[in-house]
Write an enzyme that holds these catalytic residues in place. Sequence first.
Site, PDB file in Angstrom:
ATOM      1  N   GLN A 224      28.878  28.152   4.035  1.00  0.00           N
ATOM      2  CA  GLN A 224      27.212  27.089   3.888  1.00  0.00           C
ATOM      3  C   GLN A 224      27.041  26.433   1.882  1.00  0.00           C
ATOM      4  O   GLN A 224      26.263  25.954   2.256  1.00  0.00           O
ATOM      5  CB  GLN A 224      26.850  28.846   3.997  1.00  0.00           C
ATOM      6  CG  GLN A 224      26.569  28.456   6.011  1.00  0.00           C
ATOM      7  CD  GLN A 224      25.261  29.280   6.211  1.00  0.00           C
ATOM      8  OE1 GLN A 224      24.788  30.568   7.106  1.00  0.00           O
ATOM      9  NE2 GLN A 224      23.534  29.481   5.691  1.00  0.00           N
ATOM     10  N   ARG A 371      18.072  33.058   8.266  1.00  0.00           N
ATOM     11  CA  ARG A 371      17.163  31.904   8.593  1.00  0.00           C
ATOM     12  C   ARG A 371      15.812  31.669   8.504  1.00  0.00           C
ATOM     13  O   ARG A 371      14.671  31.398   9.169  1.00  0.00           O
ATOM     14  CB  ARG A 371      16.540  31.747  10.733  1.00  0.00           C
ATOM     15  CG  ARG A 371      16.348  30.239  11.135  1.00  0.00           C
ATOM     16  CD  ARG A 371      16.625  30.097  12.385  1.00  0.00           C
ATOM     17  NE  ARG A 371      16.771  29.095  12.158  1.00  0.00           N
ATOM     18  CZ  ARG A 371      17.398  27.901  13.589  1.00  0.00           C
ATOM     19  NH1 ARG A 371      17.202  28.552  14.323  1.00  0.00           N
ATOM     20  NH2 ARG A 371      16.723  26.223  13.377  1.00  0.00           N
ATOM     21  N   CYS A 372      15.588  31.874   7.046  1.00  0.00           N
ATOM     22  CA  CYS A 372      14.446  31.835   6.149  1.00  0.00           C
ATOM     23  C   CYS A 372      14.544  31.922   4.651  1.00  0.00           C
ATOM     24  O   CYS A 372      15.920  32.351   4.317  1.00  0.00           O
ATOM     25  CB  CYS A 372      13.740  33.193   6.683  1.00  0.00           C
ATOM     26  SG  CYS A 372      14.279  34.658   4.800  1.00  0.00           S
ATOM     27  N   GLU A 741      13.767  26.515   9.493  1.00  0.00           N
ATOM     28  CA  GLU A 741      12.992  28.047   9.128  1.00  0.00           C
ATOM     29  C   GLU A 741      11.785  28.448  10.169  1.00  0.00           C
ATOM     30  O   GLU A 741      11.115  28.835   9.668  1.00  0.00           O
ATOM     31  CB  GLU A 741      13.694  28.243   7.997  1.00  0.00           C
ATOM     32  CG  GLU A 741      15.259  28.111   7.996  1.00  0.00           C
ATOM     33  CD  GLU A 741      16.057  28.328   6.322  1.00  0.00           C
ATOM     34  OE1 GLU A 741      16.773  29.342   6.355  1.00  0.00           O
ATOM     35  OE2 GLU A 741      15.042  28.160   5.262  1.00  0.00           O
TER      36      GLU A 741
END
Lengths: 785, 158
Positions: A224, A371-372, A741
């Site tokens: 990523q 996802r945050c 997110e």
Amino acid sequence: MTDTTTTPPEIGGIGHSVKRVEDARLIEGQGNFLDDIALPGMLHMALVRSPVAHARINGIDSDAAMAVDGVLAVVTGELMAAHNLAWMPTLSGDTQAVLATDKVRYQGQEVAAVIATDPYAAADGAELVEVDYDMLDAITNPQQSLAEGAELIRDEKEGQTDNLAYTWETGDEAATEAAFAGADRVVSLTTHYPRSHPSPLETCGIVADVNSVTGQATIYMTSQAPHAHRTLFALVAGLPEQNIRIVSPDIGGGFGNKVPIYPGYVVATAASLLIGQPVKWVETRTGNLISTGFGRDYYMTGELALSNDGRIQAMRVDMLSDQGAFYSDAQPTRYRAGLFHVCTGSYDFPHAHIKCRGAFTNKAPGGVAYRCSFRITEASYLIERLIQTAAYELGIDPAEMRLRNFIQPEQFPYETATGFVYDSGDYPTALRKALDAAGYDELRAEQAAAREEGRLVGIGIAHFTEAVGAGPAHTYDIAGLKMIDSAELRVHPTGKAILKLGVKTQGQGHETTFAQIVAEETGIPSTDIKVIHGDTDDTPYGLGTYASRSTPVGGAATAMVARKIADKARHIAAHLLEAAPEDIDRDADKFFVKGSPDKSVTIQDAAFAAYTNLPEGMEYGLEDVTYYNPPNLTFPYGSYVVVVDVDADTGVWKVRRMVALDDCGVRINPMIVEGQIHGGLTEGFAMSSMQWITFDDDGNCIGSNFMDYLIPTAWETPRFELLETVTPSPHHPIGAKGIGESATVGSPAAFVNAVVDALAHLGVRNIDMPVLPDRVWEAIDSAGG
Amino acid sequence: MEITVNINGTDHTADVEPRRLLVDHIRTGVGLTGTHIGCDTTSCGVCTVLVDGTPVKSCTMLAVQADGREVTTVEGLKSADGLHPVQQAFSDEHGLQCGFCTPAMMLVGAALIEENPAPSDDEVRWAISGNLCRCTGYMNIVKAIQAAAAAASSDGDG
């Protein structure tokens, strides 16, 4: 839907639901995922993992493995140590074993690697590597870990005398304590945000191709953050950075799992260097679940100091985090608990104090921002659960409780008690709109009637505020690398363009939306713009895609570089129109002299002239690069309302409705934004209802495959009703805030609040996630319901 | 062991180890990488292909069991007439994000609409309940399969 479009559909700028460019290859099976890469002479690697959670290694016998047809080498920690690569730094300043040399500290830890000509042979070899272990007691929770006399997990770490990984605190303790001392009421909530795992459907993997003659290391990996990884490879392995090329191909989902550097990457690269052939390693699903970056695992006690009329005066939080065997949270250096201090949420109160301790345990390391944006999910969950608890204790409706305490629209920019400066928002409008859509008043009436009949109906609210888009270089870095990002735009003579990004998509649709930003700013149709990302030899530097930072940082860089291009094109247009640049106006795709739109120059004309017919003294070409250092984070928010029906006999709960209002500022591509929200809501539902990683007392991971680690299918997943408001970020070039997110951050509290709300009249105040039917049943039973 | 598997209309003859999984044969033996691997335990369904028209998780079938049978992978969905309606619908309805589960989801959708030309929301959800998606929350996948069914039906009518 709020219309923010200014360009016609054929230009496809901001606000158009342009169909995705990336779909063409993906729907025909022509994607290029890591495991699809095959290089001539490529070897395959399988890892030998520890079957136990805590043990000393007496020896490793590779003979039987080496006898397998096709096995070429067995790499052990001893061999890695000879190259000074047995340990590596983590993203939080700790060190992590690459291959264990002294002892194993969690089940699934990497102990050896088998290199073979075929993946089946590598797996056969890995089965036959014999490791002699002396068992040690496993420590499986942080309370046990920090207890007096607990066995030292990190005995190799100089100066480490206990299992404490870190301590961190923020806020004004004295002022907070004073507010609590003088408060009418104090309400508290103790809850565990359990360990979860991002588990993208594509596991992690690498193809390392190190050329021993040229020294060129071409590394294909599920990354990523390819640029950050290149720099870290250079720093850790001592390879010259110009010879390292990281290529992150199509990624089958990331969700934070593909941010850290894992031991498998390092071993495969070392093996390729030593053997002189490309080496591929693709993680098994079990390997992914038991060894790579988990999320959450925070034990939290939160308290609110309140006046009798429900005004929050202060917040106090004490936390204990389970870090696993190595402290490897992927997060900004100065914040040991990520951005947890956004836990004051959407509310206006002056004082907060937060303290946190992290403990080592015999569990896998990780602590990734699943996802945050760095522990914001835990923070949002705590305040939204806590305010509901306070509402019950004070006898105030949970919606009214929030409305009484909201930061008001005119207070923005608003500085929170922990120092964030929220950029923009209109919280009361958002909540009221979501409540109206849900039919809140009718639902409360129905709930009261249902209770009379012995039925359980719950209405859960969450109003979250996120802090995303890290971040300003003065405050945010990861492993010393400032969290800026970049975009490079080249416009060719025919007016077609290439945009190169420092960020990297994992399914968010960058190839489409970033082209739309350029289309908006230049008038070049988005379909004429090719977006390149993921290859460090071919893109400018950036810190990558996680923490919802692509649009806030990379998107801003894209808008800014496109403005530079548009400005040069305007000067060229002035030259072609024989006018002064300041007299040139522009509509979507044409330049003209103010007041004379009949005679115009298109952006394509200007692009051709950039290479053929320039004003005196202007440099040829139409390309530029921008590195963007954001002035602040952005603060998306939302109001979610969940309605559940709970079966009192079984504890089974079903989502009847899920109304989700999101305000992420300007929406570049509404179709893609809504897709992101759907996905995020599903992960929030997953965590609240079924997804968790647990361990038995010996440290065996329960949840090591998709039969034990439950991910919702289409059958369980609720239907979602989406709403929006649009409050642009005042400091972002196009007013966007980030959305990837939000729904995962905001929705778990809404789901859990709904189930608790169904039982609130029985006195139930908390059920820990995942809210499994047996936990619900026990809550009802122990409340005498 | 020598096997001949018809994949997307072409016979592929190969000598394979009896233990070789069909998914590995398709991906590395035949070189069609649109079929993916996600879990090793028949749970996630990203390896789904059609065997004689029926969705099968190809990580749980041996290559030798496919001897003499017809396999359809994502690469075989498109015809001389263009994209299969499910392919078009997945793009039109934003039924994919990272794209990793997409080939399998489309094949299950294609098989469903062969049997049921107008599946309900629940029928689509049940049909794809053996296939996981981590990105989309399934909403748009369901919409896409229903849209594909409608498009396929109207094609047939026309």
